[in-house]
Design an enzyme around this catalytic site. Structure first.
Site, PDB file in Angstrom:
ATOM      1  N   LYS A  22       0.829  -1.217   0.000  1.00 55.33           N
ATOM      2  CA  LYS A  22       0.000   0.000   0.000  1.00 55.33           C
ATOM      3  C   LYS A  22       0.856   1.255   0.000  1.00 55.33           C
ATOM      4  O   LYS A  22       0.600   2.203  -0.755  1.00 55.33           O
ATOM      5  CB  LYS A  22      -0.910   0.001   1.233  1.00 55.33           C
ATOM      6  CG  LYS A  22      -1.703   1.293   1.431  1.00 55.33           C
ATOM      7  CD  LYS A  22      -2.578   1.216   2.658  1.00 55.33           C
ATOM      8  CE  LYS A  22      -1.916   1.687   3.912  1.00 55.33           C
ATOM      9  NZ  LYS A  22      -2.007   3.159   4.096  1.00 55.33           N
ATOM     10  N   ASN A  23       1.882   1.267   0.857  1.00 53.06           N
ATOM     11  CA  ASN A  23       2.688   2.477   0.995  1.00 53.06           C
ATOM     12  C   ASN A  23       3.664   2.682  -0.156  1.00 53.06           C
ATOM     13  O   ASN A  23       4.395   3.665  -0.188  1.00 53.06           O
ATOM     14  CB  ASN A  23       3.446   2.452   2.327  1.00 53.06           C
ATOM     15  CG  ASN A  23       2.504   2.605   3.509  1.00 53.06           C
ATOM     16  OD1 ASN A  23       1.410   3.160   3.379  1.00 53.06           O
ATOM     17  ND2 ASN A  23       2.890   2.095   4.660  1.00 53.06           N
ATOM     18  N   ARG A  92      -4.640  10.177   3.996  1.00 56.52           N
ATOM     19  CA  ARG A  92      -3.523  11.080   4.196  1.00 56.52           C
ATOM     20  C   ARG A  92      -2.541  11.076   3.027  1.00 56.52           C
ATOM     21  O   ARG A  92      -1.968  12.103   2.680  1.00 56.52           O
ATOM     22  CB  ARG A  92      -2.781  10.725   5.494  1.00 56.52           C
ATOM     23  CG  ARG A  92      -1.622  11.659   5.739  1.00 56.52           C
ATOM     24  CD  ARG A  92      -0.925  11.443   7.042  1.00 56.52           C
ATOM     25  NE  ARG A  92       0.165  12.392   7.153  1.00 56.52           N
ATOM     26  CZ  ARG A  92       0.031  13.661   7.459  1.00 56.52           C
ATOM     27  NH1 ARG A  92      -1.167  14.144   7.723  1.00 56.52           N
ATOM     28  NH2 ARG A  92       1.075  14.465   7.522  1.00 56.52           N
ATOM     29  N   CYS A 116      -5.963   7.791   9.262  1.00 60.90           N
ATOM     30  CA  CYS A 116      -6.150   7.303  10.629  1.00 60.90           C
ATOM     31  C   CYS A 116      -5.838   8.389  11.646  1.00 60.90           C
ATOM     32  O   CYS A 116      -4.894   9.154  11.481  1.00 60.90           O
ATOM     33  CB  CYS A 116      -5.223   6.112  10.892  1.00 60.90           C
ATOM     34  SG  CYS A 116      -5.732   4.596  10.072  1.00 60.90           S
ATOM     35  N   ARG A 121       0.202  14.641  12.610  1.00 62.06           N
ATOM     36  CA  ARG A 121       1.192  14.316  11.593  1.00 62.06           C
ATOM     37  C   ARG A 121       1.344  15.561  10.719  1.00 62.06           C
ATOM     38  O   ARG A 121       0.827  15.633   9.612  1.00 62.06           O
ATOM     39  CB  ARG A 121       0.735  13.105  10.770  1.00 62.06           C
ATOM     40  CG  ARG A 121       0.661  11.848  11.606  1.00 62.06           C
ATOM     41  CD  ARG A 121       0.502  10.605  10.761  1.00 62.06           C
ATOM     42  NE  ARG A 121      -0.873  10.403  10.345  1.00 62.06           N
ATOM     43  CZ  ARG A 121      -1.277   9.365   9.617  1.00 62.06           C
ATOM     44  NH1 ARG A 121      -0.414   8.460   9.230  1.00 62.06           N
ATOM     45  NH2 ARG A 121      -2.528   9.235   9.278  1.00 62.06           N
ATOM     46  N   PRO A 122       2.019  16.580  11.245  1.00 61.92           N
ATOM     47  CA  PRO A 122       2.073  17.854  10.545  1.00 61.92           C
ATOM     48  C   PRO A 122       2.752  17.730   9.186  1.00 61.92           C
ATOM     49  O   PRO A 122       3.669  16.927   9.011  1.00 61.92           O
ATOM     50  CB  PRO A 122       2.890  18.742  11.494  1.00 61.92           C
ATOM     51  CG  PRO A 122       3.670  17.799  12.340  1.00 61.92           C
ATOM     52  CD  PRO A 122       2.817  16.584  12.475  1.00 61.92           C
ATOM     53  N   ILE A 123       2.262  18.524   8.241  1.00 61.41           N
ATOM     54  CA  ILE A 123       2.848  18.501   6.900  1.00 61.41           C
ATOM     55  C   ILE A 123       3.815  19.673   6.709  1.00 61.41           C
ATOM     56  O   ILE A 123       4.163  20.007   5.587  1.00 61.41           O
ATOM     57  CB  ILE A 123       1.750  18.498   5.817  1.00 61.41           C
ATOM     58  CG1 ILE A 123       0.866  19.750   5.936  1.00 61.41           C
ATOM     59  CG2 ILE A 123       0.921  17.232   5.895  1.00 61.41           C
ATOM     60  CD1 ILE A 123      -0.068  19.922   4.765  1.00 61.41           C
ATOM     61  N   ASP A 124       4.254  20.256   7.821  1.00 65.12           N
ATOM     62  CA  ASP A 124       5.182  21.385   7.741  1.00 65.12           C
ATOM     63  C   ASP A 124       6.427  21.037   6.930  1.00 65.12           C
ATOM     64  O   ASP A 124       6.937  21.862   6.173  1.00 65.12           O
ATOM     65  CB  ASP A 124       5.624  21.814   9.148  1.00 65.12           C
ATOM     66  CG  ASP A 124       4.465  22.226  10.029  1.00 65.12           C
ATOM     67  OD1 ASP A 124       3.318  22.039   9.594  1.00 65.12           O
ATOM     68  OD2 ASP A 124       4.697  22.718  11.145  1.00 65.12           O
ATOM     69  N   LEU A 125       6.937  19.811   7.113  1.00 64.39           N
ATOM     70  CA  LEU A 125       8.148  19.412   6.401  1.00 64.39           C
ATOM     71  C   LEU A 125       7.914  19.391   4.893  1.00 64.39           C
ATOM     72  O   LEU A 125       8.792  19.770   4.110  1.00 64.39           O
ATOM     73  CB  LEU A 125       8.628  18.038   6.872  1.00 64.39           C
ATOM     74  CG  LEU A 125       9.086  17.930   8.326  1.00 64.39           C
ATOM     75  CD1 LEU A 125       9.421  16.481   8.668  1.00 64.39           C
ATOM     76  CD2 LEU A 125      10.293  18.815   8.588  1.00 64.39           C
ATOM     77  N   ASP A 305       4.069   0.658  12.174  1.00 61.12           N
ATOM     78  CA  ASP A 305       2.898  -0.035  11.644  1.00 61.12           C
ATOM     79  C   ASP A 305       2.775  -1.479  12.126  1.00 61.12           C
ATOM     80  O   ASP A 305       1.783  -2.147  11.840  1.00 61.12           O
ATOM     81  CB  ASP A 305       2.915  -0.016  10.110  1.00 61.12           C
ATOM     82  CG  ASP A 305       2.447   1.320   9.545  1.00 61.12           C
ATOM     83  OD1 ASP A 305       1.987   2.169  10.335  1.00 61.12           O
ATOM     84  OD2 ASP A 305       2.532   1.508   8.319  1.00 61.12           O
ATOM     85  N   ILE A 327       7.098   7.331  17.001  1.00 62.68           N
ATOM     86  CA  ILE A 327       6.718   7.936  15.715  1.00 62.68           C
ATOM     87  C   ILE A 327       5.444   8.771  15.854  1.00 62.68           C
ATOM     88  O   ILE A 327       5.407   9.936  15.473  1.00 62.68           O
ATOM     89  CB  ILE A 327       6.534   6.858  14.637  1.00 62.68           C
ATOM     90  CG1 ILE A 327       7.747   5.927  14.581  1.00 62.68           C
ATOM     91  CG2 ILE A 327       6.290   7.512  13.277  1.00 62.68           C
ATOM     92  CD1 ILE A 327       9.049   6.567  14.202  1.00 62.68           C
ATOM     93  N   ARG A 397      -8.528  -0.578   4.583  1.00 60.01           N
ATOM     94  CA  ARG A 397      -7.666   0.422   3.953  1.00 60.01           C
ATOM     95  C   ARG A 397      -6.278  -0.144   3.670  1.00 60.01           C
ATOM     96  O   ARG A 397      -5.559   0.356   2.811  1.00 60.01           O
ATOM     97  CB  ARG A 397      -7.523   1.663   4.849  1.00 60.01           C
ATOM     98  CG  ARG A 397      -8.757   2.558   4.876  1.00 60.01           C
ATOM     99  CD  ARG A 397      -8.491   3.837   5.648  1.00 60.01           C
ATOM    100  NE  ARG A 397      -7.203   4.397   5.253  1.00 60.01           N
ATOM    101  CZ  ARG A 397      -6.201   4.665   6.087  1.00 60.01           C
ATOM    102  NH1 ARG A 397      -6.334   4.443   7.365  1.00 60.01           N
ATOM    103  NH2 ARG A 397      -5.080   5.181   5.644  1.00 60.01           N
TER     104      ARG A 397
END
Length: 417
Positions: A22-23, A92, A116, A121-125, A305, A327, A397
């Protein structure tokens, strides 16, 4: 919503095969928009998240066709820059379309992503890296409007080895002017698979799997056919299922190198493990050993995971185990559901203390997220009596027909829609 009904007590035995990761498939599907050409992607898992990504690509104007395990994407007819909010909120991974769409169209409008609820899980990066490449990003009313007059290669130092930020940066940089170097890049196998796909299409990406990834911008990409790597987390879940049930299971279509951290901890718990080039055999122990310390870490450390599945296993170990989740902040939701089944688990922030019990008992439980749901199924396999796992859309999912695969190796499990 659907639920699984699991009657515990069966020792699993037989063979099970692992489908595509999936990933890996999600960022590769996102990257198909860059080229404006045709991509043939093989070994596609039948998952909700993949369906959502297909819908996103179609909404952007791509021609998408799927037959069984193959998806054909023709991204030439793209005619939209706004990604539907309702689809982004379901998954996400949709955020990695930002880099791909900036590379292709120079503009994209996207809402903040969902997925989930396992903590911030900030997307700042992601945003920081894209800005360094030359993107202008406006944030308002829950939407991000990203645009550029042309991305230019640069040196990017990630503050944390984020998988998503690494992928987004690679996708944006593939056709950028000049060379981009990503330092402190994530090292996950799925990033190596993304590099393989892109390079087959004519990109010049090197270093995936190490902490420094280099992308030399190219002007064009061409048609490509690519086979997705097997899913290491699905493989790990089957390995844990064999261990928790005192089973003897052969898991086929795996890449052993990707499973070393999981192998090490299952051996520590007492499982016997044998493997060759692309299959692994797990023999569950009669008595599961406690594990003094299990800490989740970025790859090649123990995967976050697999933390929930290991917690289910350790809930019936002899002795006390400690899990530290480094994490995600809110990834112990399954602990309270396992407690319904008789597990003795106490959580303190990012630390869980698991005191093994002699047996679990069946109960009504609810999957709060993808991997936590899988953990409840594993607990149900060994619990006395019947376990119900509700909200299995979370599980679907990331697992293709989990109940059918487990049935094939002797589990008493059925799905009720």
């Amino acid at each position: 919503m659907g639920k699984f009904i699991v009657n515990g007590g069966n020792k699993l035995s037989g063979e099970v095969s692992v489908f595509g990761a999936k990933n890996s498939v999600l960022p590769i599907l996102a990257s198909t928009v860059i080229s404006g050409n045709k991509s043939t992607i093989l070994n596609i898992p039948d998952l909700r998240d993949v369906e959502i990504m297909e819908k996103i690509l179609t909404s952007l104007g791509c021609s998408v066709e799927r037959i069984d395990k193959i998806i054909w994407v023709d991204s030439k007819p793209i005619n939209q820059i706004k990604i539907p909010e309702e689809l982004v909120r379901e998954m996400r991974s949709s955020i990695i379309l930002m880099g791909a769409m900036l590379a292709r169209c120079g503009e994209v409008i996207v809402s903040y992503p969902g997925g989930c609820e396992i903590g911030p899980r900030p997307i700042d990066l992601h945003l920081k890296a894209l800005k360094e490449l030359g993107a202008e990003i406006e944030e308002s009313h829950g939407f991000l409007h990203c645009k550029t007059n042309g991305l230019k290669g640069c040196d990017i130092q990630l503050d944390y080895p984020s998988v998503g930020a690494t992928e987004n940066t690679i996708l944006a940089a593939v056709t950028a002017e000049g060379t981009t170097i990503i330092r402190n890049a994530a090292r996950e196998p799925e990033i190596i698979d993304l590099q393989y796909y892109l390079n087959k299409a004519g990109a010049k990406v090197s270093g995936a799997g190490t902490s420094v990834v280099t992308i030399e911008g190219v002007k064009n990409l061409h048609d490509v056919t690519h086979n997705i790597i097997p899913d290491r987390i699905v493989a790990g879940t089957y390995m844990a299922a064999a261990a928790i049930t005192e089973g003897e299971v052969i898991i086929k279509n795996v890449i052993i190198d990707h499973l070393q951290a999981i192998i090490a901890k299952l051996k520590e718990a007492g499982a016997l493990i044998y493997y060759d080039n692309n299959s692994i055999k797990v023999v569950g122990p009669k008595k599961i050993n406690s594990i003094e310390m299990l800490q989740t870490l970025p790859y090649p450390g123990f995967p976050t995971d697999m933390q929930a599945q290991m917690m289910a296993l350790l809930s019936i170990a002899s002795g006390t185990s400690i899990i530290t989740e480094t994490i995600f902040e809110n990834r112990f939701k399954h602990a309270e559901e396992l407690a319904r089944m008789g597990a003795k688990i106490k959580t303190f922030g990012k630390v869980a203390v698991i005191k093994g019990v002699k047996e679990l008992t069946g109960a009504k439980t609810t999957a709060k997220d993808l991997r936590g749901g899988a953990a409840l199924v594993l607990a149900g396999l060994v619990a006395k009596g019947t376990t119900e796992v509700e909200n299995i859309y979370h599980i679907e999912r990331g697992y293709e027909n989990l109940h059918l695969s487990l049935q094939d190796i002797g589990a008493d499990i059925k799905k009720i829609d």
